[in-house]
Enzyme design. Sequence first.
Site, PDB file in Angstrom:
ATOM      1  N   GLU B  60       0.812  -1.216   0.000  1.00  0.00           N
ATOM      2  CA  GLU B  60       0.000   0.000   0.000  1.00  0.00           C
ATOM      3  C   GLU B  60       0.844   1.264   0.000  1.00  0.00           C
ATOM      4  O   GLU B  60       0.464   2.276  -0.591  1.00  0.00           O
ATOM      5  CB  GLU B  60      -0.955   0.006   1.194  1.00  0.00           C
ATOM      6  CG  GLU B  60      -2.065  -1.043   1.122  1.00  0.00           C
ATOM      7  CD  GLU B  60      -1.602  -2.458   1.452  1.00  0.00           C
ATOM      8  OE1 GLU B  60      -0.452  -2.618   1.922  1.00  0.00           O
ATOM      9  OE2 GLU B  60      -2.370  -3.402   1.236  1.00  0.00           O
ATOM     10  N   HIS B 129     -10.479  -5.245  10.541  1.00  0.00           N
ATOM     11  CA  HIS B 129     -11.079  -5.136   9.214  1.00  0.00           C
ATOM     12  C   HIS B 129     -12.425  -4.417   9.198  1.00  0.00           C
ATOM     13  O   HIS B 129     -13.194  -4.579   8.255  1.00  0.00           O
ATOM     14  CB  HIS B 129     -11.278  -6.533   8.619  1.00  0.00           C
ATOM     15  CG  HIS B 129     -10.064  -7.099   7.947  1.00  0.00           C
ATOM     16  ND1 HIS B 129      -8.856  -7.233   8.579  1.00  0.00           N
ATOM     17  CD2 HIS B 129      -9.871  -7.572   6.694  1.00  0.00           C
ATOM     18  CE1 HIS B 129      -7.986  -7.767   7.746  1.00  0.00           C
ATOM     19  NE2 HIS B 129      -8.574  -7.986   6.596  1.00  0.00           N
TER      20      HIS B 129
END
Lengths: 325, 325
Positions: B60, B129
């Site tokens: 990322e 998450h």
Amino acid sequence: MKVAINLDKAQVAEMYRQMALIRLFEEQCARQYQQGKIRGFLHLYIGQEAVAVGAMSVTRKDDYVITSYRDHGHAIAKGIHPNAVMAELFGKVTGCSGGKGGSMHLFDIEKRFMGGHAIVAGQMPLACGLGLAIKRKKEDSAVLCFFGDGAVNEGYFHESLNLASLWKLPVIFFLENNMYGMGTLVSRARAAGKDIYLAADAYNIPAAQIDGMDVAAVREATAEALKRVRTGDGPVFIEAMTYRFRGHSMSDASYYRESSEVEREQVRDPIPAFKKLAVTEGLISEKELAQIDKEVEAAVTESIKFANESPNPPMEALFEHIIAS
Amino acid sequence: MAEIIMREAIARGLREALDKDERAFIMGEDVGAYQGAYAVTKGFFEKYGPERVRDTPIAEGVMVGAGVGAAMAGQRPIVEIMTINFLLLGIDQVVNHAAKLRYMSNGQLEVPLIIRTVTGGGAQLAATHSQSFEGWFASVPGIKVAIPSDPYDALGLFRSALDERDPVIFAEHALLYGFKGEVPDAPYKVPFGQAAVKREGKDITLVAYGRMVHVAQNAAKLFAEMGKQAEVIDVRTLRPLDLDTIVKSVKKTNRCIVVEEVWETGGFGSWIAQSVQEAAFDDLDGPVGHVGGLDVPAPYNGVLEAAAIPDAKRVLQKAKELFGM
Ligand SMILES: Cc1ncc(C[n+]2csc(CCOP(=O)(O)OP(=O)(O)O)c2C)c(N)n1
């Protein structure tokens, strides 16, 4: 699979039992997921059993294990009771994380199972820290840090390898190369293509590539690595070549690979291979294996019953364990 | 006019971008061969090819950074970060680089980068998450943050994002992809910095964004059963924030509650509440209320998780507490 010959009957039986247990456990997980008993993300370990089982067969109780979200196999192989794992997947209070972690976040600190970690490569810096603690305490235990081929492209991977090597930390970096990071083939994500273990060379870490479908080979490579790690010479890198027979998670539509590829790979399935070898070599009989299968089936059935009958965590659990006090 | 789901609305915006601007391209983990983790880019890989729909390694930091760099050099990158939880691995590139370059270069540089990402909880994905960080990003000067709650806004806001010359975080709630709504065939845009009155009422103003707009709508229905008319305002962009529309409503209703999914402590909604307080103090019948997620990491267990996320009942409870409604 020649090294299997070095195993005695008890070792063969135990490794077979573990692999069969994980396989059946995972197959049942898929079923329980379809029935809505297990929710969220579910990543199965089917196909990779030989890695966790082979590695754990030579680790000590005081060795740390840390891994990713694909963690049921490692957890069971490290000795967490299947009941506690299944209950966790059901979100029950009897789960190894009290129902608050779920499939991706299994923990059992007493067993030195330091977690499933759901941020890709997030466990790698933690493994360094565990190794640093061992070193500072002058112990000779080791850290087994499992991760996937997708994780090697995160900065964390490179930072961790460098630090572990620089400080000679007792960490085995255990790459489970199952060929895919979600839907991305290794060679589509890595400039250097295959043979990821060669990356360890850049950090001066000894590395080997092994057949991750051969439980005995995994066992031997881990034993070898542990020797070095325990003497304080620093980390070791193992790349175990394996394959994921199921989707990345239960919500994977598998657009990225042909089902024929999966079928082709079935010949590498670690369990029938080990079974066949062990019987041919006269290490164990068909009958004994069948007996193990029966026990395994009972254990998995029992884990589902246990999970079903366990209660949800109480509402107070929501606010517990956020901070010490 | 056609009814489409939010996933399709965003996909339409993306196709328009790729069709009309050669400089536009998409990159992200599994946006191509896998067809998108949330299937937003389904079919794109085949239609536009791997140059314009680029599967990236799981990395990322460099993904966001490369997006910033390409934007600096005049491209129109659209980076998909699989979920906002993973954007933490790229947060430095957003905050220290993307958000600062125009200012530090005294206007010589600009970063017309769109980061699309998935936010929110409610799917039992547990603590790592299920988070909602859009408000964190909205506190940083130099970037813009949009968060649609229905297909109309999703497409309209995305079209505006394409016109932006600054970095945009475009946050899509995981549970809204299947949400249906009317979208006109004729071209339209939803400008940044313009909140929408999604339901009119005279008794209380409910301010929300993302999925919480639907929670506010549900609360409004419950208020209606009690004979009270709630006005629901969808903020749509957190930065720029359209305070005027909110204040105008509050001057009419004299009561206000801000609802958001992120943890109550330090949520962006607190800033909205405080701004309303300052701007409309004399018109208020009581303090501006704030309902956020409970201050706990998201638990896996579904019962606990549901209790942690704001629902209509909690909004009503707050109204009762503050205004005796
Ligand atoms: C930082 C981060 N980025 C993305 C994801 C989403 N994600 C979860 S698993 C995965 C693939 C990882 O592949 P690999 O490391 O090969 O492990 P495997 O799933 O094959 O065991 C991705 C992209 C994540 N969880 N964390």
